[in-house]
Design a protein around this motif. Structure first.
Motif, PDB file in Angstrom:
ATOM      1  N   PHE A 281     -22.002  24.029  39.163  1.00  0.00           N
ATOM      2  CA  PHE A 281     -22.577  22.785  38.551  1.00  0.00           C
ATOM      3  C   PHE A 281     -23.140  21.925  39.981  1.00  0.00           C
ATOM      4  O   PHE A 281     -22.889  22.386  40.988  1.00  0.00           O
ATOM      5  N   ILE A 282     -24.278  21.081  39.669  1.00  0.00           N
ATOM      6  CA  ILE A 282     -24.734  20.266  40.681  1.00  0.00           C
ATOM      7  C   ILE A 282     -24.771  18.698  39.942  1.00  0.00           C
ATOM      8  O   ILE A 282     -24.920  18.763  38.793  1.00  0.00           O
ATOM      9  N   PRO A 283     -24.440  17.594  41.186  1.00  0.00           N
ATOM     10  CA  PRO A 283     -24.561  16.462  40.424  1.00  0.00           C
ATOM     11  C   PRO A 283     -26.039  15.908  40.304  1.00  0.00           C
ATOM     12  O   PRO A 283     -26.761  16.314  41.115  1.00  0.00           O
ATOM     13  N   GLN A 284     -26.080  15.090  39.211  1.00  0.00           N
ATOM     14  CA  GLN A 284     -27.338  14.565  39.096  1.00  0.00           C
ATOM     15  C   GLN A 284     -27.363  13.109  39.064  1.00  0.00           C
ATOM     16  O   GLN A 284     -26.311  12.603  38.398  1.00  0.00           O
ATOM     17  N   VAL A 285     -28.013  12.400  39.596  1.00  0.00           N
ATOM     18  CA  VAL A 285     -27.998  10.877  39.685  1.00  0.00           C
ATOM     19  C   VAL A 285     -28.934  10.129  38.466  1.00  0.00           C
ATOM     20  O   VAL A 285     -29.891  10.456  38.440  1.00  0.00           O
ATOM     21  N   ASP A 286     -28.166   9.276  37.644  1.00  0.00           N
ATOM     22  CA  ASP A 286     -28.996   8.352  36.804  1.00  0.00           C
ATOM     23  C   ASP A 286     -29.168   7.305  37.730  1.00  0.00           C
ATOM     24  O   ASP A 286     -28.570   6.325  37.854  1.00  0.00           O
ATOM     25  N   GLU A 287     -30.720   7.264  37.974  1.00  0.00           N
ATOM     26  CA  GLU A 287     -31.118   6.137  38.735  1.00  0.00           C
ATOM     27  C   GLU A 287     -30.978   4.818  37.986  1.00  0.00           C
ATOM     28  O   GLU A 287     -31.143   3.671  38.909  1.00  0.00           O
ATOM     29  N   GLU A 288     -31.004   4.724  36.711  1.00  0.00           N
ATOM     30  CA  GLU A 288     -31.000   3.380  36.075  1.00  0.00           C
ATOM     31  C   GLU A 288     -29.457   2.821  36.244  1.00  0.00           C
ATOM     32  O   GLU A 288     -29.372   1.684  36.515  1.00  0.00           O
ATOM     33  N   ALA A 289     -28.342   3.812  36.121  1.00  0.00           N
ATOM     34  CA  ALA A 289     -27.111   3.206  36.343  1.00  0.00           C
ATOM     35  C   ALA A 289     -26.619   2.973  37.764  1.00  0.00           C
ATOM     36  O   ALA A 289     -25.835   2.206  38.071  1.00  0.00           O
ATOM     37  N   CYS A 290     -27.195   3.883  38.829  1.00  0.00           N
ATOM     38  CA  CYS A 290     -26.715   3.874  39.912  1.00  0.00           C
ATOM     39  C   CYS A 290     -27.074   2.601  40.770  1.00  0.00           C
ATOM     40  O   CYS A 290     -28.031   2.175  40.601  1.00  0.00           O
ATOM     41  N   ASP A 291     -25.927   2.005  41.293  1.00  0.00           N
ATOM     42  CA  ASP A 291     -26.104   0.582  41.983  1.00  0.00           C
ATOM     43  C   ASP A 291     -26.139   0.715  43.534  1.00  0.00           C
ATOM     44  O   ASP A 291     -26.070  -0.225  44.179  1.00  0.00           O
ATOM     45  N   GLY A 292     -26.062   1.969  44.051  1.00  0.00           N
ATOM     46  CA  GLY A 292     -26.443   2.100  45.625  1.00  0.00           C
ATOM     47  C   GLY A 292     -25.066   1.715  46.327  1.00  0.00           C
ATOM     48  O   GLY A 292     -25.150   1.332  47.412  1.00  0.00           O
ATOM     49  N   CYS A 293     -23.718   2.152  45.815  1.00  0.00           N
ATOM     50  CA  CYS A 293     -22.557   1.188  46.441  1.00  0.00           C
ATOM     51  C   CYS A 293     -22.321   2.247  47.567  1.00  0.00           C
ATOM     52  O   CYS A 293     -21.537   1.831  48.350  1.00  0.00           O
ATOM     53  N   GLY A 294     -22.569   3.476  47.410  1.00  0.00           N
ATOM     54  CA  GLY A 294     -22.225   4.453  48.651  1.00  0.00           C
ATOM     55  C   GLY A 294     -20.948   5.235  48.545  1.00  0.00           C
ATOM     56  O   GLY A 294     -20.605   5.761  49.246  1.00  0.00           O
TER      57      GLY A 294
END
Length: 422
Positions: free
Chosen positions: A279-292
């Motif tokens: 598996f590999i993680p994928q970023v949901d750019e709409e949901a991601c808030d850049g919290c780190g």
């Protein structure tokens, strides 16, 4: 130095260790480690032992000792976890995963563990040759990562095979042992340990049977081991286990700061020192808030924050995955509180050897050491043992069969490999 000018017991032992695919590059530090773990006489005796599992009768023959004396020596070595004892059949494990780790898997006063921990740190974390050899030589590696099952979607969960689940390893093991984490114990002695749990190193099956028999691990049931697995998840630890599908011998619960496998994954990332999950993680750019949060928990620094390129919010950031070095463990997905990450299947499945014998043979082929497994200079090789090894070879892909054939230079082996191509 004596070991450079005379074939001491320690010299002979180092040569023996390096006939196995998982060896130990010689150095002054290695000799100091071995002198803490072995007397010189023990080192000489162990250097004569077969690579393959052996009986007391075989050891007596090799050592030219009577059986009673041989048994006493074998029991002494097994009691210190130098040898693995499975129902009276013995094996000299490699240094890693093996007797290096076992020496630190319980608190003991028969050796100076502070000095030993400091030597291990210098040998593995400073000199680096050992870790490089262990994790980057060849395509097939010692260990693989298990996905954190709780973060899988219902659809992805359908694609996870039983051998890819740490929970399944636990539930199907014949024996389960829990010991002190070698990596964090070592780091504790050089004032570098983190706060992750220590009593959480998992061994299974034959290894667990031997380690619990001699008190290097405590025997636990499935329920307690599953509780420890959940505790590992909660501490964002990565499950790193033996790279086999059947009869897994260990699963370490690794932090990014102390554990050899994670350190190797960062230092030698592009050399693929650890087999990833599927598996590999994928970023949901709409949901991601850049919290780190994902970047802070990633043990191999595969998650970073980059500009979101949002003209209305120029300071906004988003997570980015470096797929070339990502382990696919899912720790980042668990840490995300806004559902900005999800796991997806990799385009190609990662191939995992069937069992320990299969893995060792493939590793030996890739490292040019196959002849050591078949023609063991210190023990007679029976036709049954040779057939077992060759049976694994015949299941290899054609390119690796060719490599095996080149090493062996044997008409017998070449004929067998040729027949399989018909």
């Amino acid at each position: 130095m004596a070991h450079r000018t005379v074939k001491s017991g320690y010299n002979l032992l180092v040569e023996r260790l390096n006939r196995f695919p998982q060896g130990a590059p010689p150095s002054e530090l290695l000799y100091q480690i071995l002198k803490l773990l072995f007397s010189e006489k023990e080192a000489e005796l162990v250097s004569l032992l077969p690579i393959k599992p052996f009986t007391p009768d075989k050891a007596a023959q090799v050592w030219k000792m009577d059986l009673a004396s041989t048994q006493r020596v074998l029991d002494e070595l097994a009691s210190r976890a130098i040898l693995v004892d499975v129902d009276g059949t013995y094996t000299l494990p490699p240094p890693m995963a093996g007797f290096f780790e076992f020496s630190m898997m319980r608190i003991r006063d028969d050796i100076d563990q502070k000095v030993l921990g400091e030597l291990f740190y210098q040998y593995m974390n400073v000199e680096e040759d050992f870790v490089r050899e262990l994790f980057t030589n060849g395509e097939t590696q010692l260990g693989r990562v298990y996905v954190q099952e709780a973060v899988l979607s219902n659809e992805d969960a359908l694609h996870v095979l039983d051998y890819e689940r740490a929970s399944q390893v636990i539930k199907t093991a014949s024996h389960i042992g829990i010991g002190v984490c070698y990596c964090r114990h070592k780091m504790q002695h050089v004032d570098r340990a983190c706060a992750a749990p220590m009593d959480i190193c998992m061994t299974f099956n034959a290894s667990a049977a031997s380690l619990t028999k001699y008190g290097f691990a405590r025997s636990v049931d499935v329920v307690e081991c599953m509780d420890l697995l959940e505790q590992a998840y909660e501490h964002n630890l990565v499950q790193f286990g033996e790279n086999v599908r059947q009869k897994v011998n260990f699963i370490c619960n690794c932090c990014g700061c102390c554990c050899e496998a994670m350190i190797a994954a960062r230092r030698f990332a592009l050399l693929s020192p650890i087999h990833t999950t599927n598996f590999i993680p994928q970023v949901d750019e709409e949901a991601c808030d850049g919290c780190g949060k994902c970047a802070s928990v990633c043990p191999v620094e595969a998650m970073t924050l980059v500009s979101a390129n949002d003209p209305h919010h120029p300071k906004r950031r988003k997570a980015k995955v470096n797929e070339d070095i990502c382990l696919g463990c899912g720790v980042c997905v668990r840490a995300c509180s806004v559902n900005g990450l999800r796991l997806e299947s990799r385009p190609e499945r990662v191939i995992t050897p069937a069992n320990s014998a299969h893995r060792v043979v493939v590793m030996a082929v890739e490292r040019g050491m196959l002849q050591n497994l078949i023609f063991d200079n210190h023990a007679l090789v029976s036709h049954r043992a040779m057939a077992a090894i060759l049976g694994v070879i015949l299941k290899l892909p054609p390119i690796k069969q060719a490599m095996a054939s080149q090493q062996m230079k044997s008409k017998y082996l070449e004929a067998l490999l040729a027949r399989i191509k018909i």
